[in-house]
Scaffold this motif. Structure first.
Motif, PDB file in Angstrom:
ATOM      1  N   THR A 114       0.852  -1.179   0.000  1.00 47.91           N
ATOM      2  CA  THR A 114       0.000   0.000   0.000  1.00 47.91           C
ATOM      3  C   THR A 114       0.895   1.238   0.000  1.00 47.91           C
ATOM      4  O   THR A 114       2.039   1.184   0.443  1.00 47.91           O
ATOM      5  CB  THR A 114      -0.920   0.047   1.233  1.00 47.91           C
ATOM      6  OG1 THR A 114      -0.111   0.009   2.411  1.00 47.91           O
ATOM      7  CG2 THR A 114      -1.880  -1.131   1.245  1.00 47.91           C
ATOM      8  N   VAL A 115       0.352   2.322  -0.496  1.00 48.27           N
ATOM      9  CA  VAL A 115       1.066   3.596  -0.505  1.00 48.27           C
ATOM     10  C   VAL A 115       0.270   4.583   0.327  1.00 48.27           C
ATOM     11  O   VAL A 115      -0.951   4.663   0.219  1.00 48.27           O
ATOM     12  CB  VAL A 115       1.246   4.128  -1.946  1.00 48.27           C
ATOM     13  CG1 VAL A 115       1.848   5.524  -1.940  1.00 48.27           C
ATOM     14  CG2 VAL A 115       2.121   3.178  -2.758  1.00 48.27           C
ATOM     15  N   LYS A 116       0.998   5.314   1.170  1.00 50.28           N
ATOM     16  CA  LYS A 116       0.344   6.324   2.001  1.00 50.28           C
ATOM     17  C   LYS A 116       1.344   7.424   2.324  1.00 50.28           C
ATOM     18  O   LYS A 116       2.548   7.278   2.092  1.00 50.28           O
ATOM     19  CB  LYS A 116      -0.199   5.701   3.279  1.00 50.28           C
ATOM     20  CG  LYS A 116       0.852   5.110   4.190  1.00 50.28           C
ATOM     21  CD  LYS A 116       0.177   4.486   5.403  1.00 50.28           C
ATOM     22  CE  LYS A 116       1.154   3.932   6.388  1.00 50.28           C
ATOM     23  NZ  LYS A 116       0.497   3.491   7.602  1.00 50.28           N
ATOM     24  N   ILE A 117       0.830   8.495   2.885  1.00 52.07           N
ATOM     25  CA  ILE A 117       1.679   9.589   3.345  1.00 52.07           C
ATOM     26  C   ILE A 117       2.158   9.247   4.749  1.00 52.07           C
ATOM     27  O   ILE A 117       1.365   8.883   5.613  1.00 52.07           O
ATOM     28  CB  ILE A 117       0.914  10.922   3.334  1.00 52.07           C
ATOM     29  CG1 ILE A 117       0.544  11.292   1.889  1.00 52.07           C
ATOM     30  CG2 ILE A 117       1.736  12.025   3.996  1.00 52.07           C
ATOM     31  CD1 ILE A 117      -0.364  12.488   1.762  1.00 52.07           C
ATOM     32  N   GLU A 127       6.561   6.183  10.970  1.00 48.37           N
ATOM     33  CA  GLU A 127       6.483   6.094   9.512  1.00 48.37           C
ATOM     34  C   GLU A 127       7.565   6.947   8.856  1.00 48.37           C
ATOM     35  O   GLU A 127       8.220   6.509   7.903  1.00 48.37           O
ATOM     36  CB  GLU A 127       5.101   6.546   9.025  1.00 48.37           C
ATOM     37  CG  GLU A 127       3.993   5.587   9.403  1.00 48.37           C
ATOM     38  CD  GLU A 127       2.610   6.154   9.136  1.00 48.37           C
ATOM     39  OE1 GLU A 127       1.682   5.332   9.011  1.00 48.37           O
ATOM     40  OE2 GLU A 127       2.437   7.390   9.070  1.00 48.37           O
ATOM     41  N   CYS A 137       6.130  16.423   1.847  1.00 46.26           N
ATOM     42  CA  CYS A 137       5.204  15.316   2.086  1.00 46.26           C
ATOM     43  C   CYS A 137       5.959  14.052   1.656  1.00 46.26           C
ATOM     44  O   CYS A 137       6.454  13.979   0.536  1.00 46.26           O
ATOM     45  CB  CYS A 137       3.967  15.542   1.236  1.00 46.26           C
ATOM     46  SG  CYS A 137       2.740  14.266   1.339  1.00 46.26           S
ATOM     47  N   PHE A 164       5.887  10.130   0.895  1.00 44.99           N
ATOM     48  CA  PHE A 164       5.074   8.949   0.606  1.00 44.99           C
ATOM     49  C   PHE A 164       5.887   7.702   0.930  1.00 44.99           C
ATOM     50  O   PHE A 164       7.097   7.663   0.692  1.00 44.99           O
ATOM     51  CB  PHE A 164       4.678   8.923  -0.877  1.00 44.99           C
ATOM     52  CG  PHE A 164       3.678   9.977  -1.243  1.00 44.99           C
ATOM     53  CD1 PHE A 164       2.319   9.697  -1.216  1.00 44.99           C
ATOM     54  CD2 PHE A 164       4.087  11.258  -1.590  1.00 44.99           C
ATOM     55  CE1 PHE A 164       1.383  10.673  -1.539  1.00 44.99           C
ATOM     56  CE2 PHE A 164       3.171  12.244  -1.911  1.00 44.99           C
ATOM     57  CZ  PHE A 164       1.816  11.948  -1.885  1.00 44.99           C
ATOM     58  N   THR A 166       8.493  -0.782   5.298  1.00 40.99           N
ATOM     59  CA  THR A 166       8.564   0.252   4.275  1.00 40.99           C
ATOM     60  C   THR A 166       9.515  -0.222   3.190  1.00 40.99           C
ATOM     61  O   THR A 166      10.686  -0.483   3.452  1.00 40.99           O
ATOM     62  CB  THR A 166       9.021   1.596   4.879  1.00 40.99           C
ATOM     63  OG1 THR A 166       8.026   2.011   5.815  1.00 40.99           O
ATOM     64  CG2 THR A 166       9.185   2.660   3.805  1.00 40.99           C
ATOM     65  N   HIS A 168       0.729   8.228  -6.754  1.00 41.98           N
ATOM     66  CA  HIS A 168       0.116   8.865  -5.584  1.00 41.98           C
ATOM     67  C   HIS A 168       0.610  10.308  -5.429  1.00 41.98           C
ATOM     68  O   HIS A 168      -0.171  11.207  -5.085  1.00 41.98           O
ATOM     69  CB  HIS A 168       0.412   8.060  -4.321  1.00 41.98           C
ATOM     70  CG  HIS A 168      -0.492   6.887  -4.148  1.00 41.98           C
ATOM     71  ND1 HIS A 168      -0.359   5.726  -4.862  1.00 41.98           N
ATOM     72  CD2 HIS A 168      -1.550   6.709  -3.337  1.00 41.98           C
ATOM     73  CE1 HIS A 168      -1.292   4.874  -4.506  1.00 41.98           C
ATOM     74  NE2 HIS A 168      -2.034   5.444  -3.576  1.00 41.98           N
ATOM     75  N   GLN A 197      -1.745  13.734  -5.472  1.00 50.23           N
ATOM     76  CA  GLN A 197      -1.703  14.756  -4.421  1.00 50.23           C
ATOM     77  C   GLN A 197      -1.347  16.118  -5.006  1.00 50.23           C
ATOM     78  O   GLN A 197      -1.976  17.126  -4.687  1.00 50.23           O
ATOM     79  CB  GLN A 197      -0.694  14.368  -3.335  1.00 50.23           C
ATOM     80  CG  GLN A 197      -0.591  15.386  -2.207  1.00 50.23           C
ATOM     81  CD  GLN A 197      -1.870  15.500  -1.413  1.00 50.23           C
ATOM     82  OE1 GLN A 197      -2.432  14.485  -0.999  1.00 50.23           O
ATOM     83  NE2 GLN A 197      -2.345  16.715  -1.193  1.00 50.23           N
TER      84      GLN A 197
END
Length: 191
Positions: free
Chosen positions: A9-12, A18, A57, A59, A67, A131, A135
């Protein structure tokens, strides 16, 4: 990297854990693999620079709580850490046909992208960039810029294949670099 449902999954990155996972992966790739210790923080095995404290930011791509990839996005607007001369706004305006006075408000930098050795060539970086572009588009960004090592033909091919256009040769952080841009959102149709 597909096997039925996506395996990552990809997220901030938001939490300190993180963010540190991104800095740790950068350390593994930049310091351990490539011998670049410029931004290694003491014995922490974290690779972090001053732009990480700005409005950047970060990702992250995560597989089974690990990660496996990271990519940083930094809008220029309101960010005094990014030098106008590095990205040559006048030249960028000329090649994108976007007025020079608007460039700082609609441009962002993509950088510090790395993927763990065991997950390369599996689409992780492309998914991180997808992603990032989503954004950036939501933020009203029309141009992404990047400076990457010009001596790495594999890297040059990846950027070119994915829509990046070189517009300047430079020296970036001590290495020969290509500075490239990519139009995103509705500005893609104007080039």
């Amino acid at each position: 990297m597909q096997d039925g449902p996506r395996l990552f999954t990809v997220k901030i990155a938001v939490s300190p854990e993180e963010l540190n996972s991104a800095y740790k992966l950068r350390y593994e790739v930049f310091s351990v693999e490539n011998g670049d210790n410029r931004y290694t923080i003491g014995d922490s095995k974290l690779w972090k620079d001053c732009d990480d404290n700005s409005n950047a930011c970060i990702f992250i791509a995560v597989h089974k709580q690990e990660t496996i990839g990271t990519l940083r996005y930094t809008p220029f607007f309101g960010n005094s850490l990014i030098a106008e001369e590095k990205y040559d706004f006048a030249l960028l305006s000329k090649v994108t046909k976007i007025p020079v006075d608007i460039i700082p408000r609609v441009t962002a930098r993509e950088d510090r992208g790395v993927v763990s050795k065991n997950y390369r060539s599996l689409g992780v970086f492309l998914e991180l960039e997808r992603h990032l572009v989503e954004q950036a588009t939501r933020d009203g960004i029309k141009i992404l810029v990047v400076a990457h090592k010009s001596t790495d033909p594999r890297l040059n091919a990846i950027f070119e294949k994915n829509g990046w256009k070189s517009y300047k040769d430079d020296t970036h952080e001590g290495f020969s670099a290509v500075v490239a841009y990519k139009l995103i959102g509705d500005s893609k149709n104007n080039s």
